[in-house]
Motif scaffolding. Structure first.
Motif, PDB file in Angstrom:
ATOM      1  N   CYS A 112     -30.297   6.535   2.738  1.00 62.91           N
ATOM      2  CA  CYS A 112     -29.624   7.763   2.963  1.00 62.91           C
ATOM      3  C   CYS A 112     -28.867   7.957   4.253  1.00 62.91           C
ATOM      4  CB  CYS A 112     -30.521   8.884   2.528  1.00 62.91           C
ATOM      5  SG  CYS A 112     -31.179   8.749   0.795  1.00 62.91           S
ATOM      6  N   ALA A 113     -28.950   7.033   4.891  1.00 62.20           N
ATOM      7  CA  ALA A 113     -28.274   7.214   6.413  1.00 62.20           C
ATOM      8  C   ALA A 113     -27.106   7.861   6.457  1.00 62.20           C
ATOM      9  CB  ALA A 113     -28.151   6.074   7.263  1.00 62.20           C
ATOM     10  N   ASP A 114     -26.120   7.795   5.562  1.00 56.35           N
ATOM     11  CA  ASP A 114     -24.796   8.296   5.415  1.00 56.35           C
ATOM     12  C   ASP A 114     -25.038   9.868   5.398  1.00 56.35           C
ATOM     13  OD1 ASP A 114     -25.627   7.534   2.644  1.00 56.35           O
ATOM     14  OD2 ASP A 114     -24.147   8.894   2.469  1.00 56.35           O
ATOM     15  N   TYR A 115     -26.007  10.119   4.755  1.00 59.16           N
ATOM     16  CA  TYR A 115     -26.231  11.784   4.439  1.00 59.16           C
ATOM     17  C   TYR A 115     -27.053  12.323   5.647  1.00 59.16           C
ATOM     18  CZ  TYR A 115     -28.349  15.936   2.509  1.00 59.16           C
ATOM     19  OH  TYR A 115     -28.452  17.415   2.165  1.00 59.16           O
ATOM     20  N   ILE A 116     -27.986  11.790   6.049  1.00 54.13           N
ATOM     21  CA  ILE A 116     -28.582  12.088   7.409  1.00 54.13           C
ATOM     22  C   ILE A 116     -27.814  12.184   8.588  1.00 54.13           C
ATOM     23  CG2 ILE A 116     -30.482  11.413   8.862  1.00 54.13           C
ATOM     24  CD1 ILE A 116     -31.987   9.738   6.708  1.00 54.13           C
TER      25      ILE A 116
END
Length: 213
Positions: A112-116
């Motif tokens: 979920c790095a894009d969201y974080i």
């Protein structure tokens, strides 16, 4: 690279997303993080890496049910306490991802790095997908499975990744509008896709004013 850039890569299982991320990092001369994130999160949190491995890209399936049963966050009893431990691990891992992004340019795969990092102006998000035949063949070659086993693993892993992403982000895994760029690897192949993304990143960098410390 003179300016900082963070590339996040979501991917279908067997799509080639991990290979693309590794090659991109090498081409751009920046760091690469995938499963290494678990070791870093464990070190920073003081917890065992085993906890992060067991929770890796798996959603806390029973959290909502626990709340509907009338349990408060602090008053949960097993097995609901285990559910919340996954959420706590996600927070630790999120902190690790933010720390990495703060330190310098890198490629981060999954988790979920894009969201974080959605509010980080240095971040570009990509989703890598591929056709079914290519994916099954890649899984067969990497895992030594039969066609049937490869397809079953492919579907199961994608389902797990989607549940994890959707649970923690309230967005939809794999949907093009969720990311800056969604790419079908079957069109160009892995190496040409890497070259295409690298060109896209460099054009983005050239349009942006440099950072001044």
């Amino acid at each position: 690279m003179d300016n900082k850039i963070i590339l996040t890569i979501g991917r279908q299982f067997g799509s080639g997303g991990r290979e693309i991320g590794q090659k991109l990092a090498k081409e751009l001369g920046i760091g690469y993080y995938d499963k290494q994130l678990m070791a870093l999160a464990a070190k920073e949190s003081g917890l065992s890496e085993e906890f992060f491995e067991k929770a890796d890209e798996r959603a806390s399936s029973g959290l909502a049910y626990a709340f509907t049963m009338g349990y408060s966050y602090m008053g949960l009893f097993p097995p609901y306490a285990d559910v919340l431990s996954n959420d706590r691990l996600f927070l630790y891992q999120s902190d690790t991802i933010r720390n990495l992004a703060e330190k310098g340019s890198c490629v981060i795969v999954g988790r979920c790095a894009d969201y974080i990092l959605r509010d980080d102006p240095d971040c570009l998000s990509f989703f890598i997908h591929n056709n079914k035949e290519n994916r099954i063949q890649r899984i067969i070659e990497s895992q030594g499975l039969t066609v049937e086993q490869a397809e079953e693993l492919m579907l199961k892993t994608d389902k797990s990744r989607a549940a994890y992403y959707n649970y923690y982000t309230n967005k939809e895994w794999g949907v093009a509008s969720t990311y800056n760029f969604s790419i079908d690897v079957s069109v160009l192949g892995v190496d040409e896709t890497v070259a295409f993304i690298k060109s896209f990143v460099e054009r983005k960098m050239n349009k942006r004013p440099p950072h001044f410390g």
